[in-house]
Design a protein around this motif. Sequence first.
Motif, PDB file in Angstrom:
ATOM      1  N   PHE A 268       0.821  -1.209   0.000  1.00 39.84           N
ATOM      2  CA  PHE A 268       0.000   0.000   0.000  1.00 39.84           C
ATOM      3  C   PHE A 268       0.855   1.260   0.000  1.00 39.84           C
ATOM      4  O   PHE A 268       0.636   2.186  -0.790  1.00 39.84           O
ATOM      5  N   ASN A 269       1.824   1.293   0.881  1.00 33.30           N
ATOM      6  CA  ASN A 269       2.626   2.510   1.031  1.00 33.30           C
ATOM      7  C   ASN A 269       3.644   2.675  -0.084  1.00 33.30           C
ATOM      8  O   ASN A 269       4.034   3.802  -0.393  1.00 33.30           O
ATOM      9  N   ILE A 270       4.078   1.577  -0.674  1.00 30.86           N
ATOM     10  CA  ILE A 270       4.901   1.685  -1.880  1.00 30.86           C
ATOM     11  C   ILE A 270       4.122   2.429  -2.956  1.00 30.86           C
ATOM     12  O   ILE A 270       4.644   3.334  -3.626  1.00 30.86           O
ATOM     13  N   TYR A 387       1.579  -3.895  10.904  1.00 34.34           N
ATOM     14  CA  TYR A 387       1.098  -2.859   9.992  1.00 34.34           C
ATOM     15  C   TYR A 387       2.024  -1.645  10.017  1.00 34.34           C
ATOM     16  O   TYR A 387       2.400  -1.100   8.964  1.00 34.34           O
ATOM     17  N   ALA A 388       2.394  -1.203  11.223  1.00 33.16           N
ATOM     18  CA  ALA A 388       3.245  -0.023  11.345  1.00 33.16           C
ATOM     19  C   ALA A 388       4.609  -0.250  10.698  1.00 33.16           C
ATOM     20  O   ALA A 388       5.138   0.622   9.994  1.00 33.16           O
ATOM     21  N   LEU A 389       5.178  -1.426  10.925  1.00 33.08           N
ATOM     22  CA  LEU A 389       6.483  -1.735  10.338  1.00 33.08           C
ATOM     23  C   LEU A 389       6.381  -1.814   8.819  1.00 33.08           C
ATOM     24  O   LEU A 389       7.226  -1.257   8.102  1.00 33.08           O
ATOM     25  N   GLY A 390       5.347  -2.482   8.312  1.00 32.16           N
ATOM     26  CA  GLY A 390       5.162  -2.578   6.875  1.00 32.16           C
ATOM     27  C   GLY A 390       4.951  -1.212   6.230  1.00 32.16           C
ATOM     28  O   GLY A 390       5.485  -0.939   5.146  1.00 32.16           O
ATOM     29  N   SER A 391       4.193  -0.354   6.889  1.00 27.75           N
ATOM     30  CA  SER A 391       3.939   0.983   6.352  1.00 27.75           C
ATOM     31  C   SER A 391       5.230   1.782   6.245  1.00 27.75           C
ATOM     32  O   SER A 391       5.480   2.457   5.237  1.00 27.75           O
ATOM     33  N   ALA A 392       6.050   1.730   7.299  1.00 23.49           N
ATOM     34  CA  ALA A 392       7.308   2.481   7.285  1.00 23.49           C
ATOM     35  C   ALA A 392       8.252   1.972   6.205  1.00 23.49           C
ATOM     36  O   ALA A 392       8.848   2.748   5.448  1.00 23.49           O
ATOM     37  N   LEU A 393       8.397   0.643   6.109  1.00 24.80           N
ATOM     38  CA  LEU A 393       9.291   0.071   5.107  1.00 24.80           C
ATOM     39  C   LEU A 393       8.777   0.345   3.693  1.00 24.80           C
ATOM     40  O   LEU A 393       9.567   0.651   2.781  1.00 24.80           O
ATOM     41  N   GLY A 414       6.006  -3.591  -6.284  1.00 21.21           N
ATOM     42  CA  GLY A 414       4.697  -3.850  -5.692  1.00 21.21           C
ATOM     43  C   GLY A 414       4.152  -5.208  -6.061  1.00 21.21           C
ATOM     44  O   GLY A 414       3.621  -5.935  -5.207  1.00 21.21           O
ATOM     45  N   PHE A 415       4.284  -5.576  -7.334  1.00 18.80           N
ATOM     46  CA  PHE A 415       3.819  -6.890  -7.757  1.00 18.80           C
ATOM     47  C   PHE A 415       4.629  -8.002  -7.089  1.00 18.80           C
ATOM     48  O   PHE A 415       4.064  -9.036  -6.679  1.00 18.80           O
ATOM     49  N   SER A 416       5.932  -7.818  -6.960  1.00 15.31           N
ATOM     50  CA  SER A 416       6.785  -8.845  -6.363  1.00 15.31           C
ATOM     51  C   SER A 416       6.399  -9.106  -4.914  1.00 15.31           C
ATOM     52  O   SER A 416       6.303 -10.273  -4.481  1.00 15.31           O
TER      53      SER A 416
END
Length: 433
Positions: A268-270, A387-393, A414-416
Amino acid sequence: MDVLPTQHVNASQPCVKQAVSLESHCPKSVLGKPLSSNQVSLLALGSGMSVANIYFAQPLLHEFSAAFAVTSAQVGQLISMAQLGSVLALVFLLPLGDRMDRRCLLLIQALALVVMLVLLGLAPSLGWAYAAMLGVGLLATAMTQGLIAYAASVAQPAEQGQVLAKVQAGVFLGLLLARVVAGGVSDIAGWRMVYLSSAACMLLLACLLWRSLARGNGSPAVTISPAVNISQVTGSYPRFIGSMLALLWRHRLLQVRGMLALLMFAVFNIFWSALSLALSAPPYAYSNTAIGALGLVGAIGALGATQAGRWLDKGAHRQVTLIALLLLAIAWWPLAFMSWSLAALMLGIILLDMGGQALHVSNQSLLLRSNAEQQHGSMIGMYMLFYALGSALGAAAGTAVFAHDGWQGVCLLGFSLSALALVFWLATRRALN
Protein backbone atom coordinates in the motif's frame (compact mmCIF):
# COMPACT_ATOMS: atom_id res chain seq x y z
CA MET A 1 -30.33 6.10 21.38
CA ASP A 2 -29.63 2.38 21.64
CA VAL A 3 -27.09 1.19 24.16
CA LEU A 4 -24.37 -1.11 22.92
CA PRO A 5 -24.40 -4.42 24.79
CA THR A 6 -21.64 -6.03 26.75
CA GLN A 7 -20.96 -9.74 26.73
CA HIS A 8 -21.84 -12.08 29.59
CA VAL A 9 -20.56 -15.57 30.14
CA ASN A 10 -22.51 -18.35 31.76
CA ALA A 11 -19.83 -20.52 33.28
CA SER A 12 -22.32 -23.36 33.67
CA GLN A 13 -22.64 -23.63 29.89
CA PRO A 14 -19.09 -24.00 28.65
CA CYS A 15 -18.56 -24.57 24.95
CA VAL A 16 -14.81 -24.20 24.54
CA LYS A 17 -12.98 -27.28 23.40
CA GLN A 18 -9.53 -28.15 24.67
CA ALA A 19 -8.20 -28.00 21.13
CA VAL A 20 -9.32 -24.86 19.32
CA SER A 21 -9.07 -24.88 15.52
CA LEU A 22 -7.22 -21.86 14.23
CA GLU A 23 -9.49 -21.48 11.21
CA SER A 24 -12.76 -21.87 13.14
CA HIS A 25 -14.20 -20.87 16.49
CA CYS A 26 -16.67 -21.96 19.10
CA PRO A 27 -19.00 -19.36 20.61
CA LYS A 28 -17.73 -18.51 24.05
CA SER A 29 -20.50 -16.43 25.50
CA VAL A 30 -24.24 -16.03 25.62
CA LEU A 31 -24.75 -12.67 23.96
CA GLY A 32 -27.44 -10.05 24.03
CA LYS A 33 -29.31 -8.65 21.07
CA PRO A 34 -27.40 -8.03 17.84
CA LEU A 35 -25.86 -4.62 17.20
CA SER A 36 -28.20 -2.27 15.36
CA SER A 37 -27.12 -0.58 12.15
CA ASN A 38 -27.02 2.78 13.98
CA GLN A 39 -24.70 1.38 16.62
CA VAL A 40 -22.33 -0.10 14.05
CA SER A 41 -22.43 3.17 12.10
CA LEU A 42 -21.45 5.12 15.22
CA LEU A 43 -18.47 2.83 15.83
CA ALA A 44 -17.42 3.19 12.19
CA LEU A 45 -17.86 6.97 12.32
CA GLY A 46 -15.84 7.22 15.52
CA SER A 47 -13.02 5.11 14.11
CA GLY A 48 -12.92 7.14 10.91
CA MET A 49 -12.93 10.49 12.72
CA SER A 50 -10.18 9.31 15.06
CA VAL A 51 -7.81 8.02 12.39
CA ALA A 52 -8.31 11.14 10.24
CA ASN A 53 -6.47 13.21 12.87
CA ILE A 54 -3.26 11.32 12.09
CA TYR A 55 -3.40 12.12 8.37
CA PHE A 56 -4.56 15.74 8.36
CA ALA A 57 -0.95 16.94 8.33
CA GLN A 58 0.13 15.28 5.08
CA PRO A 59 -1.27 17.92 2.68
CA LEU A 60 -0.52 20.76 5.13
CA LEU A 61 3.25 20.44 5.50
CA HIS A 62 3.94 23.52 3.40
CA GLU A 63 1.52 25.46 5.64
CA PHE A 64 3.42 24.36 8.74
CA SER A 65 6.70 25.30 7.08
CA ALA A 66 5.49 28.82 6.32
CA ALA A 67 3.88 29.31 9.74
CA PHE A 68 6.98 28.31 11.71
CA ALA A 69 9.57 29.53 9.16
CA VAL A 70 11.38 26.18 9.02
CA THR A 71 12.63 23.93 6.26
CA SER A 72 10.57 21.18 4.66
CA ALA A 73 12.89 18.59 6.20
CA GLN A 74 12.19 19.91 9.70
CA VAL A 75 8.45 20.09 9.22
CA GLY A 76 8.46 16.61 7.72
CA GLN A 77 9.29 15.26 11.16
CA LEU A 78 5.71 16.01 12.17
CA ILE A 79 4.66 12.92 10.24
CA SER A 80 7.33 10.89 12.03
CA MET A 81 6.07 12.11 15.41
CA ALA A 82 2.54 10.97 14.55
CA GLN A 83 3.86 7.54 13.49
CA LEU A 84 5.89 7.26 16.69
CA GLY A 85 2.78 8.05 18.70
CA SER A 86 0.90 5.33 16.83
CA VAL A 87 3.51 2.70 17.70
CA LEU A 88 3.52 3.74 21.37
CA ALA A 89 -0.28 3.49 21.46
CA LEU A 90 -0.29 -0.03 20.04
CA VAL A 91 2.16 -1.22 22.70
CA PHE A 92 1.21 0.76 25.80
CA LEU A 93 -2.39 2.01 25.49
CA LEU A 94 -4.44 -0.37 23.36
CA PRO A 95 -3.90 -3.46 25.59
CA LEU A 96 -5.32 -1.54 28.56
CA GLY A 97 -8.76 -2.25 27.10
CA ASP A 98 -8.29 -5.86 28.19
CA ARG A 99 -7.93 -4.77 31.81
CA MET A 100 -10.13 -1.67 32.15
CA ASP A 101 -13.68 -0.61 31.46
CA ARG A 102 -13.46 0.21 27.75
CA ARG A 103 -16.22 2.80 28.01
CA CYS A 104 -14.28 4.85 30.55
CA LEU A 105 -10.97 4.27 28.78
CA LEU A 106 -12.33 5.47 25.43
CA LEU A 107 -13.87 8.56 27.04
CA ILE A 108 -10.59 9.48 28.75
CA GLN A 109 -8.68 9.00 25.50
CA ALA A 110 -11.21 11.03 23.50
CA LEU A 111 -11.04 13.96 25.93
CA ALA A 112 -7.24 13.81 26.00
CA LEU A 113 -7.23 13.79 22.17
CA VAL A 114 -9.41 16.94 22.21
CA VAL A 115 -6.79 18.65 24.38
CA MET A 116 -3.94 17.60 22.07
CA LEU A 117 -5.81 18.82 18.98
CA VAL A 118 -6.39 22.21 20.62
CA LEU A 119 -2.70 22.44 21.59
CA LEU A 120 -1.70 21.61 18.03
CA GLY A 121 -4.11 24.16 16.60
CA LEU A 122 -2.69 26.84 18.90
CA ALA A 123 0.97 25.73 18.73
CA PRO A 124 3.27 28.81 18.85
CA SER A 125 6.36 26.97 17.64
CA LEU A 126 7.49 23.84 15.85
CA GLY A 127 8.59 22.28 19.15
CA TRP A 128 5.06 22.61 20.53
CA ALA A 129 3.71 21.17 17.31
CA TYR A 130 6.05 18.17 17.61
CA ALA A 131 4.86 17.42 21.15
CA ALA A 132 1.19 17.89 20.28
CA MET A 133 1.49 15.74 17.13
CA LEU A 134 3.05 12.96 19.19
CA GLY A 135 0.05 13.11 21.50
CA VAL A 136 -2.39 13.18 18.58
CA GLY A 137 -0.78 10.10 17.02
CA LEU A 138 -0.79 8.31 20.39
CA LEU A 139 -4.42 9.00 21.30
CA ALA A 140 -5.96 8.88 17.82
CA THR A 141 -4.48 5.43 17.25
CA ALA A 142 -5.63 4.23 20.67
CA MET A 143 -9.14 5.51 19.93
CA THR A 144 -9.30 3.96 16.46
CA GLN A 145 -8.07 0.52 17.41
CA GLY A 146 -9.88 0.60 20.75
CA LEU A 147 -13.21 1.12 18.98
CA ILE A 148 -12.41 -1.80 16.67
CA ALA A 149 -11.62 -3.99 19.68
CA TYR A 150 -14.86 -2.91 21.34
CA ALA A 151 -16.86 -3.73 18.20
CA ALA A 152 -15.29 -7.19 18.06
CA SER A 153 -16.04 -7.74 21.75
CA VAL A 154 -19.73 -6.87 21.69
CA ALA A 155 -20.59 -8.35 18.28
CA GLN A 156 -22.24 -11.75 18.21
CA PRO A 157 -20.13 -14.49 16.59
CA ALA A 158 -22.56 -14.75 13.67
CA GLU A 159 -22.15 -11.05 12.83
CA GLN A 160 -18.56 -10.34 13.88
CA GLY A 161 -17.13 -10.43 10.36
CA GLN A 162 -19.75 -8.02 9.02
CA VAL A 163 -19.30 -5.64 11.96
CA LEU A 164 -15.52 -5.60 11.59
CA ALA A 165 -15.82 -5.03 7.83
CA LYS A 166 -18.10 -2.03 8.33
CA VAL A 167 -15.97 -0.49 11.09
CA GLN A 168 -12.81 -1.02 9.03
CA ALA A 169 -14.53 0.65 6.08
CA GLY A 170 -15.08 3.67 8.35
CA VAL A 171 -11.37 3.69 9.19
CA PHE A 172 -10.41 3.52 5.54
CA LEU A 173 -12.83 6.28 4.53
CA GLY A 174 -11.52 8.45 7.37
CA LEU A 175 -7.99 7.95 6.10
CA LEU A 176 -8.95 8.87 2.54
CA LEU A 177 -11.17 11.83 3.43
CA ALA A 178 -8.64 13.31 5.86
CA ARG A 179 -6.43 14.67 3.08
CA VAL A 180 -9.34 16.19 1.16
CA VAL A 181 -10.99 17.72 4.26
CA ALA A 182 -7.70 19.14 5.53
CA GLY A 183 -6.95 20.75 2.18
CA GLY A 184 -10.44 22.24 1.85
CA VAL A 185 -10.66 23.62 5.41
CA SER A 186 -7.12 24.99 5.20
CA ASP A 187 -7.88 26.81 1.96
CA ILE A 188 -10.89 28.47 3.62
CA ALA A 189 -9.78 29.13 7.20
CA GLY A 190 -6.12 28.14 7.55
CA TRP A 191 -4.40 25.02 8.89
CA ARG A 192 -5.06 25.82 12.55
CA MET A 193 -8.80 25.62 12.00
CA VAL A 194 -8.36 22.05 10.70
CA TYR A 195 -7.31 20.89 14.17
CA LEU A 196 -9.55 23.20 16.19
CA SER A 197 -12.64 22.10 14.27
CA SER A 198 -11.57 18.47 14.63
CA ALA A 199 -11.28 19.00 18.39
CA ALA A 200 -14.91 20.18 18.48
CA CYS A 201 -16.01 17.15 16.45
CA MET A 202 -14.12 14.75 18.73
CA LEU A 203 -15.77 16.33 21.79
CA LEU A 204 -19.16 15.69 20.25
CA LEU A 205 -18.10 12.13 19.43
CA ALA A 206 -17.05 11.58 23.05
CA CYS A 207 -20.54 12.55 24.21
CA LEU A 208 -22.21 10.22 21.71
CA LEU A 209 -19.97 7.30 22.65
CA TRP A 210 -20.56 7.86 26.37
CA ARG A 211 -24.31 7.68 25.84
CA SER A 212 -24.15 4.70 23.48
CA LEU A 213 -21.47 2.39 24.89
CA ALA A 214 -22.65 0.11 27.67
CA ARG A 215 -20.90 -0.01 31.00
CA GLY A 216 -18.25 -2.70 31.31
CA ASN A 217 -15.27 -3.47 29.14
CA GLY A 218 -17.05 -5.39 26.43
CA SER A 219 -15.10 -8.52 27.28
CA PRO A 220 -16.38 -11.71 28.86
CA ALA A 221 -16.90 -11.40 32.58
CA VAL A 222 -15.71 -14.94 33.23
CA THR A 223 -12.64 -16.46 31.63
CA ILE A 224 -13.40 -19.99 30.46
CA SER A 225 -10.20 -20.82 28.64
CA PRO A 226 -7.85 -23.23 30.39
CA ALA A 227 -4.92 -21.23 29.07
CA VAL A 228 -3.32 -18.32 30.91
CA ASN A 229 -5.32 -15.14 30.35
CA ILE A 230 -2.94 -12.28 29.68
CA SER A 231 -5.60 -9.72 30.50
CA GLN A 232 -5.71 -11.12 34.04
CA VAL A 233 -2.01 -10.75 34.75
CA THR A 234 -1.71 -9.48 38.29
CA GLY A 235 1.90 -8.36 38.14
CA SER A 236 3.26 -4.93 37.33
CA TYR A 237 2.38 -3.00 34.22
CA PRO A 238 5.80 -3.69 32.63
CA ARG A 239 5.19 -7.39 33.24
CA PHE A 240 1.80 -7.06 31.56
CA ILE A 241 3.34 -5.36 28.52
CA GLY A 242 6.05 -8.03 28.39
CA SER A 243 3.40 -10.72 28.44
CA MET A 244 2.12 -9.38 25.12
CA LEU A 245 5.34 -10.58 23.53
CA ALA A 246 4.52 -14.04 24.85
CA LEU A 247 1.24 -13.83 22.95
CA LEU A 248 3.15 -13.16 19.74
CA TRP A 249 5.70 -15.88 20.50
CA ARG A 250 3.18 -18.69 21.03
CA HIS A 251 0.40 -17.64 18.63
CA ARG A 252 1.37 -19.05 15.24
CA LEU A 253 -1.69 -17.64 13.50
CA LEU A 254 -0.78 -14.14 14.73
CA GLN A 255 2.71 -14.57 13.29
CA VAL A 256 1.40 -15.65 9.88
CA ARG A 257 -1.42 -13.12 9.61
CA GLY A 258 0.87 -10.41 10.96
CA MET A 259 3.40 -11.12 8.21
CA LEU A 260 0.63 -10.92 5.61
CA ALA A 261 -0.34 -7.54 7.07
CA LEU A 262 3.28 -6.37 6.92
CA LEU A 263 3.56 -7.27 3.23
CA MET A 264 0.13 -5.87 2.39
CA PHE A 265 0.68 -2.50 4.07
CA ALA A 266 4.17 -2.32 2.57
CA VAL A 267 2.54 -2.72 -0.86
CA PHE A 268 0.00 0.00 0.00
CA ASN A 269 2.63 2.51 1.03
CA ILE A 270 4.90 1.68 -1.88
CA PHE A 271 2.03 2.67 -4.15
CA TRP A 272 0.75 5.79 -2.38
CA SER A 273 4.16 7.29 -1.56
CA ALA A 274 5.37 6.86 -5.15
CA LEU A 275 2.04 7.95 -6.66
CA SER A 276 2.22 11.39 -5.06
CA LEU A 277 5.70 11.88 -6.52
CA ALA A 278 4.64 10.65 -9.96
CA LEU A 279 1.48 12.75 -10.23
CA SER A 280 3.04 15.94 -8.85
CA ALA A 281 5.70 15.88 -11.60
CA PRO A 282 5.27 16.51 -15.35
CA PRO A 283 3.38 15.59 -17.43
CA TYR A 284 0.67 15.43 -14.74
CA ALA A 285 1.65 18.25 -12.34
CA TYR A 286 -1.39 17.58 -10.13
CA SER A 287 -1.95 19.64 -7.00
CA ASN A 288 -1.98 18.06 -3.54
CA THR A 289 -5.76 18.47 -3.42
CA ALA A 290 -6.18 16.71 -6.76
CA ILE A 291 -3.94 13.82 -5.67
CA GLY A 292 -5.88 13.45 -2.44
CA ALA A 293 -9.19 13.54 -4.30
CA LEU A 294 -7.94 10.82 -6.64
CA GLY A 295 -7.42 8.66 -3.59
CA LEU A 296 -11.18 8.75 -3.02
CA VAL A 297 -11.47 6.30 -5.89
CA GLY A 298 -10.17 3.75 -3.41
CA ALA A 299 -13.36 4.22 -1.41
CA ILE A 300 -15.16 2.16 -4.06
CA GLY A 301 -12.84 -0.74 -3.36
CA ALA A 302 -13.10 -0.31 0.41
CA LEU A 303 -16.90 -0.32 0.35
CA GLY A 304 -16.90 -3.27 -2.03
CA ALA A 305 -14.79 -5.23 0.41
CA THR A 306 -17.53 -5.02 3.07
CA GLN A 307 -19.17 -7.98 1.33
CA ALA A 308 -16.20 -10.02 2.54
CA GLY A 309 -17.58 -9.71 6.07
CA ARG A 310 -20.60 -11.83 5.21
CA TRP A 311 -18.39 -14.52 3.70
CA LEU A 312 -16.16 -14.48 6.77
CA ASP A 313 -19.15 -15.06 9.04
CA LYS A 314 -19.86 -18.19 7.00
CA GLY A 315 -16.34 -19.48 7.63
CA ALA A 316 -14.90 -18.61 4.20
CA HIS A 317 -11.60 -17.21 5.52
CA ARG A 318 -9.49 -19.17 3.06
CA GLN A 319 -11.53 -18.13 0.05
CA VAL A 320 -11.54 -14.46 1.09
CA THR A 321 -7.79 -14.53 1.73
CA LEU A 322 -7.05 -16.13 -1.63
CA ILE A 323 -9.22 -13.67 -3.56
CA ALA A 324 -7.75 -10.72 -1.67
CA LEU A 325 -4.15 -11.74 -2.35
CA LEU A 326 -4.93 -12.32 -6.03
CA LEU A 327 -6.50 -8.86 -6.29
CA LEU A 328 -3.40 -7.30 -4.72
CA ALA A 329 -1.19 -8.91 -7.36
CA ILE A 330 -3.53 -8.30 -10.33
CA ALA A 331 -3.94 -4.62 -9.43
CA TRP A 332 -0.38 -3.87 -10.50
CA TRP A 333 -1.13 -4.77 -14.13
CA PRO A 334 -3.44 -1.76 -14.82
CA LEU A 335 -1.31 0.42 -12.52
CA ALA A 336 1.67 -0.20 -14.79
CA PHE A 337 -0.26 1.49 -17.65
CA MET A 338 -0.91 4.72 -15.71
CA SER A 339 1.04 6.84 -18.19
CA TRP A 340 -1.23 5.66 -21.03
CA SER A 341 -4.59 5.78 -19.28
CA LEU A 342 -6.00 7.49 -16.20
CA ALA A 343 -8.82 4.92 -16.24
CA ALA A 344 -6.22 2.17 -15.81
CA LEU A 345 -4.90 3.98 -12.73
CA MET A 346 -8.40 4.19 -11.25
CA LEU A 347 -9.07 0.51 -11.92
CA GLY A 348 -5.78 -0.43 -10.27
CA ILE A 349 -6.59 1.68 -7.21
CA ILE A 350 -10.00 0.03 -6.83
CA LEU A 351 -8.53 -3.49 -7.11
CA LEU A 352 -5.65 -2.68 -4.75
CA ASP A 353 -7.88 -1.17 -2.08
CA MET A 354 -10.51 -3.89 -2.40
CA GLY A 355 -7.92 -6.65 -1.99
CA GLY A 356 -6.12 -4.91 0.85
CA GLN A 357 -9.29 -4.11 2.77
CA ALA A 358 -10.64 -7.65 2.40
CA LEU A 359 -7.34 -9.14 3.57
CA HIS A 360 -7.17 -6.75 6.53
CA VAL A 361 -10.70 -7.63 7.68
CA SER A 362 -10.02 -11.34 7.15
CA ASN A 363 -6.86 -11.13 9.25
CA GLN A 364 -8.53 -9.38 12.16
CA SER A 365 -11.67 -11.50 12.07
CA LEU A 366 -9.73 -14.75 12.06
CA LEU A 367 -7.38 -13.65 14.84
CA LEU A 368 -10.20 -12.49 17.11
CA ARG A 369 -12.24 -15.64 16.48
CA SER A 370 -9.26 -17.84 17.34
CA ASN A 371 -8.53 -15.84 20.50
CA ALA A 372 -10.13 -18.02 23.16
CA GLU A 373 -8.88 -15.71 25.91
CA GLN A 374 -10.73 -12.64 24.55
CA GLN A 375 -7.58 -10.47 24.66
CA HIS A 376 -8.89 -8.30 21.83
CA GLY A 377 -6.84 -5.22 22.68
CA SER A 378 -3.59 -7.15 23.03
CA MET A 379 -4.24 -9.15 19.88
CA ILE A 380 -5.04 -6.10 17.73
CA GLY A 381 -2.09 -4.21 19.22
CA MET A 382 0.37 -6.94 18.27
CA TYR A 383 -1.19 -7.33 14.83
CA MET A 384 -1.06 -3.60 14.09
CA LEU A 385 2.63 -3.48 14.97
CA PHE A 386 3.18 -5.48 11.78
CA TYR A 387 1.10 -2.86 9.99
CA ALA A 388 3.25 -0.02 11.34
CA LEU A 389 6.48 -1.74 10.34
CA GLY A 390 5.16 -2.58 6.87
CA SER A 391 3.94 0.98 6.35
CA ALA A 392 7.31 2.48 7.29
CA LEU A 393 9.29 0.07 5.11
CA GLY A 394 6.90 0.48 2.17
CA ALA A 395 7.02 4.28 2.22
CA ALA A 396 10.81 4.28 2.29
CA ALA A 397 11.10 1.65 -0.43
CA GLY A 398 8.51 3.29 -2.68
CA THR A 399 10.20 6.68 -2.77
CA ALA A 400 13.67 5.17 -3.18
CA VAL A 401 12.68 2.89 -6.06
CA PHE A 402 10.76 5.66 -7.82
CA ALA A 403 13.80 7.95 -7.66
CA HIS A 404 16.04 5.24 -9.15
CA ASP A 405 13.80 3.24 -11.50
CA GLY A 406 10.69 5.33 -12.05
CA TRP A 407 7.07 4.21 -12.02
CA GLN A 408 7.70 0.88 -13.74
CA GLY A 409 10.22 -0.03 -11.04
CA VAL A 410 7.60 0.77 -8.40
CA CYS A 411 5.06 -1.48 -10.12
CA LEU A 412 7.57 -4.33 -10.35
CA LEU A 413 8.38 -4.01 -6.64
CA GLY A 414 4.70 -3.85 -5.69
CA PHE A 415 3.82 -6.89 -7.76
CA SER A 416 6.78 -8.84 -6.36
CA LEU A 417 5.74 -8.24 -2.75
CA SER A 418 2.11 -9.05 -3.57
CA ALA A 419 3.19 -12.33 -5.16
CA LEU A 420 5.44 -13.02 -2.16
CA ALA A 421 2.44 -12.58 0.17
CA LEU A 422 0.44 -15.09 -1.88
CA VAL A 423 3.27 -17.64 -1.89
CA PHE A 424 3.85 -17.14 1.85
CA TRP A 425 0.19 -17.78 2.66
CA LEU A 426 0.04 -20.89 0.49
CA ALA A 427 3.23 -22.23 2.12
CA THR A 428 1.97 -21.68 5.68
CA ARG A 429 -1.67 -22.66 5.19
CA ARG A 430 -1.06 -26.41 5.54
CA ALA A 431 1.09 -25.90 8.64
CA LEU A 432 -1.74 -23.95 10.30
CA ASN A 433 -4.26 -26.61 9.38
